[in-house]
Structure formats: structure tokens, C-alpha cells
Scaffold this active site. Sequence first.
Site, short mmCIF file in Angstrom:
data_model
loop_
_atom_site.label_atom_id
_atom_site.label_comp_id
_atom_site.label_asym_id
_atom_site.label_seq_id
_atom_site.Cartn_x
_atom_site.Cartn_y
_atom_site.Cartn_z
NE ARG A 1 -5.20 -5.35 -12.70
CZ ARG A 1 -4.85 -4.95 -13.92
NH1 ARG A 1 -4.23 -3.79 -14.08
NH2 ARG A 1 -5.10 -5.70 -14.97
CB SER B 1 -0.95 -0.04 1.21
OG SER B 1 -1.91 0.96 1.14
CD GLU C 1 -5.48 -4.60 -4.02
OE1 GLU C 1 -4.62 -5.31 -4.58
OE2 GLU C 1 -5.21 -3.87 -3.03
CG HIS D 1 -5.62 -1.90 -0.23
ND1 HIS D 1 -4.83 -1.90 -1.36
CD2 HIS D 1 -5.05 -1.00 0.61
CE1 HIS D 1 -3.84 -1.03 -1.22
NE2 HIS D 1 -3.96 -0.47 -0.02
#
Length: 705
Positions: free
Chosen positions: A347, A238, A343, A374
Site C-alpha cells: 500500500r 505481488s 500488504e 496479501h
Amino acid sequence: MSVVSRRSARRRRGFPAAALAAPLTLALAVTLGVPAAGAQEDVFDGPAVDVQETPVEDTTPRAETGNIAPPAASPFSVLDPGPAEHVDVLRTEIAPDVPGLPDGVEVTKVEWLDSHWANISITSPSMDGEVQKVQLHLARDWYSDPDRDFPSLWMLGGLWGSEQENGWSYKTDTVRFFADKNVNLVLPVGGSGSFYTDWQQPDNGQNYQWETFLTQELPPVLAQWRTRDDQRAVVGLSMGATSAVNLAARNPDMFDAVGSFSGYLDTTSPGMPQLFDQNLKSAGFDATKMWGPYYSRDWREHDPKLNVRSLRGKLVYVSAGNGKPGAHDDQGDHPEIISNPMEAGSRVTSQTFVNAAKLAGVDVIARWRPNGTHNWPYWEPELHEMWPMIAEKWGIDAGDLAAECTVDGVFAEAVERSRGTDVGECISNVYAGPDGGEIQDFEGARFFRAPDSDTAYAQWGRTGALYSSMGGASSWLGYPVSEEESLSKGVYVRYEHGRIHWTGEYGAVAVRDDVIAAWERKNWEHGFGYPVSAEVDIQDADGKVIGQSQRFERGTIIRNTASGEVFSVQGLIGDRYLELGGPNSVLGFPVRDEETLGDPQGAYSAFENGLMYYSDNSGTHLLLNGPLLEAWKDAGYEHADGLGYPTSDEVVGADGSRYCDFERGRITVDADGVATVTRTASPEDAGQTGGTGGTGDATDAGEAA
């Protein structure tokens, strides 16, 4: 009118706009907050983004647990690893001498938490002298190959995290996974919301200068821990993934492998700075204090996709899911729908980065997971998959990737004896210990055979970890002569020259043989209690070590370096003695253990230069060797036919005269040393108490003894 710097224009040349701009799906996936336009230096005016601002709690207090947590009901709560489980510090080295550090960089302490885990506290001049903590998990052969340097894997955490421990070490199997591998793990602690970068301005009580710390101040420290400077990899998740790629791209000579797990690898496509700001606001930070106005030079210089050329020749690994529920998520009623915009955003931006890398001729290993959100369970397997690639990049021998070892002889017997204890698998063959002994390391224990011994003993748990952190068989303890044995409270292990005791209250504490002998005189733990802390040096006013002391539950044991004698002090006498300065006081070192007295009940301790007495009626007071003490002796001490216990300290006048009050009288000594005894009660009144109403507190009259 657009304003584009020459440097920015060079970096963008040859990149189609489609490769640099985040697709529209990103804007649909997240709600961005865009502040009012203001003056910005060197601004790239990307297309306007018409979005609505979502209020976010802008302050996040540090929890008592030591972790920075997201606001209640925040969509970011999934990122929070939660507080780390408490792990006792086994041994602390205060301000160890570390040569060759940059000006202002200082290692203030090293805390050992197990045989392969050390927390290093480092003063960072770039961060206004704040102390930063770094976890170091040592390579498999750290002990068996003491002349070898090892490669290092640096691991960065996410937006939220503990201020006590790096999330990688307690939210994943990282430490166990690397236990049989020859690589040092470097895990910075803290830095929540920092993006591990140098901020333009302090914010939220922090002057973050993480890039300077990690790239300039930390490496010289790690060199002292036998960490190579030509084999480094950095990975992150992250926020930490964005940071890892930026660190590798901005410092191309430092890292030769970089991994991004669910990172945001595009900081300047339309809307991205606002997204970063929205995320940082949830942690109480302002993104414009990090890299300045949106789309400005500093934002572009921290945009992984614009810096991708600097990664040429490195191992670059990028992974992300698609935001749909995966194997570690509740599938819900509509598993086909993106449920995790974070997430999905990762991506999209990771794909933008990969597109830019292809245009720049940079090889990237991309892993696009068909499902997944995530969250921590998805990042652990990414590390497992990337590690063999890092090892291949470094050309690590197969023997350093896993343990190849056998267990036989006395070590096999010891393993069999240790059934029921989680010693794990062997991670080394038998290797030479000091003075002709032998050692074999396991995942959860170390086994030692002393010279001329036909038995090997397992050292595990907190006692074994402390033993290893002290140097194992090379320490003053020598080789073990037992395994853990139980007591009424805790356990202990015997060694050639001492013991290590462990209790839940005080952790593991090493005790030397001569202190053990003094402890035995006081009836062990039944009389003196358990050891509370490690032995510490006693220094005189010039800094010379003159002795050592060690605290127990009900007293302190003290060694006189000059004489080698070891005696204890305890109770109120011990408390008063230590308050006065212990061996540095006028009394000097103890020369006997405390002794109890008969009727009337009391106690006393003898020291080099005097005595200290206690009774319930009179309190605790000291007398110095000399004519006054001799006069008290001649008068019958505290006994029924004597003066009773002292009710004041011996007080010395400016001319050398002195006096002391007792329960039944006073003794004065003139400047010539002549003592006079004055009784205020006859021996027949021995059962009565009360003194002469003298000074009481020695510090109130003349010079206190």
C-alpha cells in the site's frame, strides 16, 4: 559524497523528496536486513536506515510436487499457491515447425490440456538454452473464427509458485471468467523469485533473463497462435505486479495496459532494496545478483516510480489493501491492527508510485481497499474490475465481452440429452463445420452435427478436449457419431473414422478404424487391454515413414503403409520383435496376428521375412524364410514327430551358411543352400525337452538373423 548519474538526475528532476521516499511506517511495518557497506557503482546514498537483520533460511529446494514453497513457518507462506492439481496432457506435438522465430528460439513441444489450453515449451537462448513453459488459454472464438487474430492478456504470478502451472489458473476463476471472452490469456510458468527481469548474474542455479524472454523471444511464438501485436495488457500480483509495471514502462511500445495488484512499486527509496533482498533470500536468491549493489543504476532503471513517465497514455491500474484483516481473513482479537506487513508495504509503495505519476502527468486508476491482506482471494476481484477497463481501452465490441447466443433445434435436443453433464452455457451460435456440418461451442463442451445427420453429439471432458486439440471434425476422426459411452474401465466415443478411449491410467487416446478392427480380432479390452498411447510413425533409416504403431496394455498393433495391412504383436514375441527393431528389423512387418499352438503349448507370429516362435521351455527365437525354415517344416515343425521348438535364433555365417538348434535336433544349411537335419532325440521322446547345447544366443556366433 553522493554520486548521482546524469540519467538518474534527469529522472528525479521535479520530484520532491517526499514523493520518492517511503514513509516511516514502512520501516516500522517490516524488519529489514542491511548487509555491511561495500563498493557500489553509481550509488545514490539515501538516508541511513538503522534496522536489525533477521535471519532467513536461504535455500528453498524444489518440492516433488513441482512448486517452489516458502520455508516452514515463514511469514511468506500466505503467498504460496500450493501445488497445482494434476491435469493429464491430452496430446503432445513434438518440435512443431514454427517459422520466423529469432535465432536459437525453438518451440520444442506443444501440450494440449483441454480444447482451449495449450502449454508451449520454448527454448530460450537468453537463458542458456533452458526450456521455458508458457500456458496459452485461447480466445472464445478460436475455433469458430479461424482467420481472426486476438488481443492478449499476460498474467504474472508472485514470489512463490508452481513450476508446472501458473497460479492464476488454479487459485482464481480466471480461466472460467474469460471462457466467453475473445482474448488470449498468456500465463508464463515458473520464474519464482525472478521478478521476471534480466539478472546481472546467475544465482541459485538459475540464469534468469525473463525480460528478454518475454519481450523478444516469446512474441514471435505467440504470433503463430493468432495473437495481435497491437493489443497487449500485462497484470501481476505481488512480485508479478512489480514486474508487470516494469515490463510496461521499460517496453512502452509493447503493452498498452498494465495492472498492479498488491505490487511493490518503489525499489530505491531508503530501505527498499534491503526489503527486496530480504524477500528474495527467503526464496534462496541474492538481490544484488539481480540488479547489482543497492541504489545503483540498475535498481533505479527498475524502479516503477522513476519510470512512470513511460506509462503516459496507457491504462494504469493500481490496487492494494491496508494490511488489516478483511473479508477473507480471520479477524482475530484486534481487527483494527495491521496484521499483514506485506500488504501494508504494498500500500505504501503503491501510493508513492501514484504520487510520482501525478507529478509526471500520468493518469492512474487507484483502488485503495479499506481492509485486506496479501493473499489470493483479494486479487481475483481486482482482475474482474480491471478487465472492462482494458476492453474499453482496446475498443472491444460488446459481442466479444460476453457470449450472445441461442440454442435450438438438434443442438437444443443434444443439450437436453446431456443433462447431468457440466456443459455450461453456450459461448457461440451455431457455425459451419467442415464439409457442411455444424458446430456450437459451450463453456464445458462442444456439440457437432455431421452433414446429412439429424443429431448433434456433445463432446466434453478429456475425450472431447483431445478431439478438439486434434482439430475436431477437421481431423482424421471426422464427426462424432456418439457421445461418451462407458466400459468396464473408462469411457469411449465413436467417430466416423475411429474412436477416442479414456481410462484413468492412460488418459485419452485416439484409435483409427483399421486398428480397431485388429483390436476386435484380439477380443477388445478383454484380450488385448486398453490403448496406452497415441499412434506413432515408424521411420526407416532414411527417415521415410513406412508405417505406424500403437501400444495397448498387452500388445502393439502395427500398420504397414505400403500394403495398408494392420496386424498385432503381443507377449514375449512382441517384446522381442520390438527390441530387435520391429519393422526395421530383419523380420520386417507382421503379416498375421499371433497364433497359439497346441500341445506342447506355444505361440508364433509370422512376418514378411520369417517367423518368431515361443514356448515356456524353449524361449523366444526367430527363423528366416528360406531353406532352413523349409527343412524344419519338412521335419515336422514343433510337433511331437518333429524337432520341437527352436532353442536358438537362426545364425548366419560369413559364407552364407546357417544353422539353428531345436529341442530335439539341429538344422544346418551349407553355403550352397543344402539343408541337413540332425536329430538328437527320436519321435518317441517327443515329451522330453533339451537341445543340442548349441550357441543359444544368435549374437554370439556368426551373423545374427
